[in-house]
Design an enzyme around this catalytic site. Sequence first.
Site, PDB file in Angstrom:
ATOM      1  N   GLY A 100       0.898   4.310   2.635  1.00 49.70           N
ATOM      2  CA  GLY A 100       2.166   4.690   1.997  1.00 49.70           C
ATOM      3  C   GLY A 100       2.767   3.577   1.162  1.00 49.70           C
ATOM      4  O   GLY A 100       2.283   2.449   1.138  1.00 49.70           O
ATOM      5  N   LYS A 123       8.742  -2.062  -7.627  1.00 51.34           N
ATOM      6  CA  LYS A 123       7.811  -2.675  -6.682  1.00 51.34           C
ATOM      7  C   LYS A 123       8.453  -3.949  -6.140  1.00 51.34           C
ATOM      8  O   LYS A 123       8.763  -4.862  -6.905  1.00 51.34           O
ATOM      9  CB  LYS A 123       6.482  -2.983  -7.377  1.00 51.34           C
ATOM     10  CG  LYS A 123       5.425  -3.546  -6.427  1.00 51.34           C
ATOM     11  CD  LYS A 123       4.051  -3.515  -7.088  1.00 51.34           C
ATOM     12  CE  LYS A 123       2.994  -4.195  -6.235  1.00 51.34           C
ATOM     13  NZ  LYS A 123       1.684  -4.183  -6.902  1.00 51.34           N
ATOM     14  N   ASP A 135       7.478  -7.032   4.567  1.00 48.65           N
ATOM     15  CA  ASP A 135       8.916  -7.060   4.266  1.00 48.65           C
ATOM     16  C   ASP A 135       9.365  -6.189   3.104  1.00 48.65           C
ATOM     17  O   ASP A 135      10.546  -6.125   2.783  1.00 48.65           O
ATOM     18  CB  ASP A 135       9.344  -8.512   4.004  1.00 48.65           C
ATOM     19  CG  ASP A 135       8.563  -9.129   2.834  1.00 48.65           C
ATOM     20  OD1 ASP A 135       7.766  -8.404   2.199  1.00 48.65           O
ATOM     21  OD2 ASP A 135       8.756 -10.322   2.565  1.00 48.65           O
ATOM     22  N   ARG A 193       7.649  -0.219 -12.632  1.00 47.82           N
ATOM     23  CA  ARG A 193       6.484   0.295 -13.340  1.00 47.82           C
ATOM     24  C   ARG A 193       6.653   1.774 -13.642  1.00 47.82           C
ATOM     25  O   ARG A 193       7.488   2.451 -13.045  1.00 47.82           O
ATOM     26  CB  ARG A 193       5.203  -0.025 -12.589  1.00 47.82           C
ATOM     27  CG  ARG A 193       5.212   0.358 -11.142  1.00 47.82           C
ATOM     28  CD  ARG A 193       3.941  -0.173 -10.467  1.00 47.82           C
ATOM     29  NE  ARG A 193       3.840   0.302  -9.110  1.00 47.82           N
ATOM     30  CZ  ARG A 193       2.863  -0.029  -8.291  1.00 47.82           C
ATOM     31  NH1 ARG A 193       1.897  -0.819  -8.705  1.00 47.82           N
ATOM     32  NH2 ARG A 193       2.825   0.436  -7.069  1.00 47.82           N
ATOM     33  N   ASP A 270      -6.541   3.744  -1.842  1.00 38.79           N
ATOM     34  CA  ASP A 270      -5.093   3.860  -2.038  1.00 38.79           C
ATOM     35  C   ASP A 270      -4.669   3.202  -3.342  1.00 38.79           C
ATOM     36  O   ASP A 270      -3.509   3.319  -3.750  1.00 38.79           O
ATOM     37  CB  ASP A 270      -4.331   3.224  -0.856  1.00 38.79           C
ATOM     38  CG  ASP A 270      -4.782   1.797  -0.579  1.00 38.79           C
ATOM     39  OD1 ASP A 270      -5.977   1.593  -0.305  1.00 38.79           O
ATOM     40  OD2 ASP A 270      -3.941   0.877  -0.641  1.00 38.79           O
ATOM     41  N   ASP A 280      -1.831  -0.866  -9.434  1.00 38.03           N
ATOM     42  CA  ASP A 280      -1.723  -1.893  -8.394  1.00 38.03           C
ATOM     43  C   ASP A 280      -2.413  -3.194  -8.781  1.00 38.03           C
ATOM     44  O   ASP A 280      -3.510  -3.511  -8.326  1.00 38.03           O
ATOM     45  CB  ASP A 280      -2.271  -1.387  -7.042  1.00 38.03           C
ATOM     46  CG  ASP A 280      -1.206  -0.580  -6.296  1.00 38.03           C
ATOM     47  OD1 ASP A 280      -0.177  -0.248  -6.923  1.00 38.03           O
ATOM     48  OD2 ASP A 280      -1.396  -0.286  -5.115  1.00 38.03           O
TER      49      ASP A 280
HETATM   50  P1  AMP Z   1      -2.290  -3.279  -1.582  1.00 39.94           P
HETATM   51  O1  AMP Z   1      -3.629  -3.654  -1.066  1.00 39.94           O
HETATM   52  O2  AMP Z   1      -1.488  -4.419  -2.141  1.00 39.94           O
HETATM   53  O3  AMP Z   1      -2.339  -2.137  -2.521  1.00 39.94           O
HETATM   54  O4  AMP Z   1      -1.411  -2.822  -0.323  1.00 39.94           O
HETATM   55  C1  AMP Z   1      -1.871  -1.989   0.683  1.00 39.94           C
HETATM   56  C2  AMP Z   1      -0.739  -1.425   1.469  1.00 39.94           C
HETATM   57  O5  AMP Z   1       0.105  -2.468   1.985  1.00 39.94           O
HETATM   58  C3  AMP Z   1       0.172  -0.494   0.695  1.00 39.94           C
HETATM   59  O6  AMP Z   1       0.553   0.537   1.564  1.00 39.94           O
HETATM   60  C4  AMP Z   1       1.353  -1.381   0.358  1.00 39.94           C
HETATM   61  O7  AMP Z   1       2.516  -0.636   0.161  1.00 39.94           O
HETATM   62  C5  AMP Z   1       1.439  -2.266   1.581  1.00 39.94           C
HETATM   63  N1  AMP Z   1       2.075  -3.561   1.291  1.00 39.94           N
HETATM   64  C6  AMP Z   1       1.555  -4.588   0.593  1.00 39.94           C
HETATM   65  N2  AMP Z   1       2.430  -5.622   0.542  1.00 39.94           N
HETATM   66  C7  AMP Z   1       3.538  -5.236   1.218  1.00 39.94           C
HETATM   67  C8  AMP Z   1       4.798  -5.843   1.516  1.00 39.94           C
HETATM   68  N3  AMP Z   1       5.112  -7.069   1.119  1.00 39.94           N
HETATM   69  N4  AMP Z   1       5.683  -5.122   2.236  1.00 39.94           N
HETATM   70  C9  AMP Z   1       5.386  -3.889   2.653  1.00 39.94           C
HETATM   71  N5  AMP Z   1       4.230  -3.265   2.420  1.00 39.94           N
HETATM   72  C10 AMP Z   1       3.309  -3.923   1.705  1.00 39.94           C
HETATM   73 MG    MG Z   2      -1.693  -0.660  -3.235  1.00 34.51          MG
END
Ligand code: AMP
Ligand code: MG
Length: 522
Positions: A100, A123, A135, A193, A270, A280
């Site tokens: 999510g 973001k 966080d 974005r 995702d 992303d």
């Molecule tokens: P990513 O690999 O950066 O696309 O992130 C994978 C998952 O981790 C996604 O569900 C993001 O929303 C969540 N996520 C990444 N960084 C954070 C953050 N600082 N706080 C909360 N969720 C995060």
């Molecule tokens: Mg992501």
Amino acid sequence: MTLQFDNRFLAALPGDPSQAVGIRQVRGALWSQVLPTAVAAPRTLAVNVPLALQLGLEEDFLQSPAFAEVFGGNALLQGMQPWASNYGGHQFGHWAGQLGDGRAISLGEVVDVHGQHQELQLKGAGPTPYSRHADGRAVLRSSIREFLCSEAMHHLGVPTTRALSLVATGDAVVRDMFYDGHPKAEQGAIVCRVAPSFLRFGHFELPASRDDIPLLRSLLDFTLRTQAPDLAGQGAQGDAEWFGRVCERTALMVAHWMRVGFVHGVMNTDNMSVLGLTIDYGPYGWIDDYDPDWTPNTTDAQGRRYRYGWQPRIAYWNLSRLAMALSPLFESAEPLQAGLERYQLAYAQAEQSLSAGKLGLSQCDARDMELMTELQVLMQSSQADMTRLFRRLGDLPLQTLDASALEGQPTVDAFYAPLDEAARQQWNDWLARYRQRCQADALSPEARQARMRAHNPRYVLRNYLAQQAIDRAEAGDLGGVHRLMEVLQRPYEDQPGAEAFDALRPDWAREKAGCSMLSCSS
Ligand code: AMP
Ligand code: MG
């Protein structure tokens, strides 16, 4: 300031009945209502003016404190209904369950001046029910990287989400950049974005993983209605055609990544858009010395699953996961298999036509593709800079094109190490064959050059250039970010005064953090 909002995703699809704060599993729903968390002192660092005007924002508003309040998450415009969406995903080859929007918060869907829906998404705007152990925030360095790269990609002609704004929050965000037990307070920032939709493969995978077929069905119906209205209401045939189009769009996107030397770095499902948009921007990177095994992502350093050269096959694997997720909606696997075959075909076609562009040929047959492969092998063995090599190949007159023409002078040099005698010989052999092939082609020398200039950018967002702009920005000087934005708006044009932006990567940047190695910490 008024924008025209039409929040279709919220209106059409079931939401989380709970509005509580706090992390949870959300079942039977595709979104949760959530407000951005206020920040201390929002300050606009950069705005994408043409995109803002396209969305219907007024120019005066862009420079106002009110703009920073809205796009820093402290205020809402009329019609905004913030939400975080619910999706799952395969991460590094393994099913990861519910993920999510952990730090993305959508503000609404704007109808832009062309009548197109554009979703606005912050973001780094604070925690959501999907933040898991993190966080919900983002640091300045990663926000600058997302802001610059999405626009660079757009101007390169690569399908991508866009970036409207970069706002500093005035709050500190603590990150352990190398996951080595040295957390540090960094400056926080938020990127807004923009895309017609942020729907990911993982949006379909999550309800399928929970056997929630009615929800899966509603999501696909909604997607067809909003993104492919010509296919809506056609039953199984429409569903199959939509999947085939997702496959083709993904193929085209990845073929463009390969053309410009872009490595996404985290091709988890995702992070794959069903619109075939690059989405992303995390630990991505750009190829300097040509190396298909290179990945910028230190978190992936072991298996290098997301290395440059594997991107086409990983995209196919990801599409297979999407096909699996959709399979409960189909009576047999055959239409989904046919969609996956469309990927293979579309990728091969795109690779051929983009290779023809890169080599300046009217078209590429199987033998020409071999010529391209030989060039790639040679680029790798002799540490050629991919961007400079292709650009110089097009700009130097064919008659004088030999190995020595490609090396030596700073304005031409395309290599990271001097060529030895054997390498020089190999280059001259290859160039002789290339010259012959060009002379046999229908294109005139002028047409060849124009074609190569349109396919081989002079300026890309080299990793060290982004890092230099970030270092300056962290010290309070946004000049580097603005200058990069300017140069990267016209990546195919020679820009007098911009020579520094297509220089070979300096030696100091070879192994420097941020320049060639990035973690997922952002
Ligand atoms: P990513 O690999 O950066 O696309 O992130 C994978 C998952 O981790 C996604 O569900 C993001 O929303 C969540 N996520 C990444 N960084 C954070 C953050 N600082 N706080 C909360 N969720 C995060
Ligand atoms: Mg992501």
